[in-house]
Design an enzyme around this catalytic site. Structure first.
Site, mmCIF file in Angstrom:
data_model
loop_
_atom_site.group_PDB
_atom_site.id
_atom_site.type_symbol
_atom_site.label_atom_id
_atom_site.label_comp_id
_atom_site.label_asym_id
_atom_site.label_seq_id
_atom_site.Cartn_x
_atom_site.Cartn_y
_atom_site.Cartn_z
ATOM 1 N N CYS A 159 13.102 5.873 -3.401
ATOM 2 C CA CYS A 159 14.171 5.632 -4.360
ATOM 3 C C CYS A 159 15.357 6.486 -3.954
ATOM 4 C CB CYS A 159 13.729 5.997 -5.763
ATOM 5 S SG CYS A 159 15.089 5.870 -6.944
ATOM 6 N N ASN B 61 10.577 4.833 2.861
ATOM 7 C CA ASN B 61 10.095 3.923 3.890
ATOM 8 C C ASN B 61 11.224 3.045 4.414
ATOM 9 O OD1 ASN B 61 7.224 4.023 4.437
ATOM 10 N ND2 ASN B 61 6.956 3.635 2.243
ATOM 11 N N ARG C 230 0.828 -1.209 0.000
ATOM 12 C CA ARG C 230 0.000 0.000 0.000
ATOM 13 C C ARG C 230 0.866 1.263 0.000
ATOM 14 N NH1 ARG C 230 -0.745 4.690 2.617
ATOM 15 N NH2 ARG C 230 -0.376 3.651 4.612
ATOM 16 N N ASP C 231 1.528 1.538 1.093
ATOM 17 C CA ASP C 231 2.309 2.770 1.221
ATOM 18 C C ASP C 231 3.467 2.775 0.237
ATOM 19 O OD1 ASP C 231 3.220 5.178 2.183
ATOM 20 O OD2 ASP C 231 4.051 4.375 4.031
ATOM 21 N N HIS D 219 6.230 4.406 12.692
ATOM 22 C CA HIS D 219 6.291 4.378 11.230
ATOM 23 C C HIS D 219 7.385 5.368 10.802
ATOM 24 C CE1 HIS D 219 4.161 3.949 7.207
ATOM 25 N NE2 HIS D 219 4.886 5.035 6.998
ATOM 26 N N HIS E 217 10.459 6.880 8.376
ATOM 27 C CA HIS E 217 10.965 7.013 7.012
ATOM 28 C C HIS E 217 12.455 7.307 7.071
ATOM 29 C CE1 HIS E 217 6.998 7.775 4.631
ATOM 30 N NE2 HIS E 217 6.913 6.773 5.456
#
Lengths: 327, 327
Positions: free
Chosen positions: B254, B263, B29-30, B221, B223
């Site tokens: 990326c 992520n 999903r994310d 969560h 990043h």
């Protein structure tokens, strides 16, 4: 979410952390020796100057290893000449007595030697047994000390070794102790292949302290091959380590090359330390600018996350975040 | 030093760490919603199946957001149909009541909503004020709970916000409390732009605990935009957090794109947890294989350090380490 303009990390002083740490910059030596591109000597000199100007307190400039092994640093003497007085306090790597002779001629004041924590890597890298490496280092370190030089000893493969697997902490402590006995003033404990994790770091530092060595005599040298370098640094900070090796822009590692050493990027380290309220004296934006400049000479982007994130957005990224995306 | 063959990280049990953590996989999903490539629905389904087969306990499958905002996930219903029984326990993101209706029709049992910790991002992402977002969520959460669904609430911008800068922990705690009051069973505290550092993480968790919420109700969560995700995870582990969001192969980020969300890669997280002796039930090599397979469909290498390090060396890397190099 696109990457935004710079947001200062929140400064959160953390109890039981050092108030200040020393970043030992290895980009010009450890970084560039692992880059395929041959960089002109004047560019290397300017890189060292920019790193010093950015506030990095120690910049290892080059290596007096035989050019057959590291052609990238064959211009070591020329580089030191270009640096002049600015380079006098820059350590250089010296593999043996011949290298020491060249360093002494140039007025170098700080040298580093490069040892192994494992039998196999001593054989592969030095063509000697683990015991024989100390015999090789002995006259180099003794003569360096007689000339008033400071000697740092790198210890490679302190966590894992590609041939031997996990390396026992007791073995690393034994190697470290013998290097101190020879006359080294600081050890740089290297996770050369980047396999170590945070609990292993804590255990290794604890073993050194229990064997009577001080955290102020130890530096950590992490590689990001498996993404662990900063987490390992955080664990080392909690263990009281105050010196960290890092490479400006992550030089020496390329995200898409298997040959990447994956040096911890100086900028990523400074970002974390700034957030933790730990002083380094380093100007993050200036180091990042030097890394971008060097990346231009190498013809590829920097692998440092912070360098990429701080770089100005390209036109294609100018649009705002996606609405209702759950990004 | 070239990257060697796989070396298992040393397992070092660390006191005061959780014995087990839950990895909440957000790649399908994310991750995919932030990839430019449009992935065929059958490939997405197979990706979810492979991640479940690799032992990931929770795999968020897709999002019922309007295709205008996230065209990458316009096939949400078709995907859930392909997954069948295998997808029944996969959470899906549901932005509003219309999304909930679609999820209910398909027999979804776990939903996630997506809120903001800051005023500006609520405006930008939801076109609502911070207060209004709760009014928007209220009927969605209430009806979901009436149908026996479990509701996770993402909270974005918990550390920094591109427009507002550092976000006060008290503000995040207040938003989190209101989401619990609405009926959420778990918060996922997101460092959406990746600027947070380890001390900030500890402070945020402490503030939630002091306000009466349990660490078992919180997920982190992170990043990796600024390289901090794993160090932040280590700090969160020390604070007692046992659920972590991660994206297989680092999908959605990326290394060379400014638009990267960055992520945290599931594989890099598992590597650290394995080294710390913390159980996840996840087979690292199987997740990495799924990520390599998906990278093939996306036409570019995975940004995960572990995925790259574990990949078989190419012929050009077959040479041994440089002798006497001080690598």
């Amino acid at each position: 979410m696109r990457t935004p303009t710079v947001v200062p990390a929140t400064v959160t002083p953390v109890a039981s952390m050092p108030e200040r740490v020393t970043i030992y910059e290895v980009g010009p030596r450890d970084g560039l020796q692992n880059e395929k591109a041959l960089v002109p000597t004047e560019v290397k000199a300017e890189f060292v100057r920019r790193l010093l100007a950015a506030g990095l307190p120690v910049v290892e400039a080059t290596s007096f290893v035989h050019p057959r092994w590291v052609p990238q640093l064959a211009d070591a003497a020329e580089l030191m000449g270009l640096l002049g007085a600015a380079g006098r306090d820059c350590p250089v790597l010296v593999p043996n007595e011949r290298g020491l002779d060249r360093a002494l001629e140039l007025g170098v004041r700080h040298i580093a030697i490069f040892g192994s924590a494992t039998e196999t890597f001593a054989q592969k890298n030095l063509n000697r047994s683990l015991d024989e490496q100390f015999a090789m280092f002995e006259p180099t370190v003794r003569r360096a000390r007689e000339h008033g030089l400071d000697v740092r000893a790198y210890v490679s493969m302190c966590f894992g070794d590609p041939w031997e697997g996990p390396v026992p902490v007791a073995q690393v402590v034994e190697v470290g102790k013998r290097l101190f006995d020879l006359g080294a003033s600081q050890l740089s404990l290297g996770d050369t292949i980047g396999v170590g994790t945070a609990g292993h770091v804590s255990a290794l530092v604890r073993a050194f302290v229990e064997a009577g060595m001080g955290t102020d005599q130890l530096a950590m040298h992490f590689h990001d091959t498996y993404g662990q370098a900063l987490a390992n640094t955080y664990a080392a900070l909690q263990s009281g380590i105050t010196t960290y090796d890092a490479s400006a822009g992550g030089l020496g590692g390329c995200p898409y090359a298997k040959s990447a050493t994956g040096n911890l990027a100086t900028e990523d380290l400074v970002w974390m330390l700034r957030g933790l309220g730990i002083e380094t004296g380093v100007e993050l934006e200036e180091v990042a600018a030097a890394s971008v400049w060097m990346a231009g000479h190498l013809g590829r982007p920097s692998p440092s996350a912070v360098v990429r994130a701080l770089a100005p957005a390209s036109a294609g990224d100018a649009a705002g975040g996606a609405a209702q995306s759950g990004a």
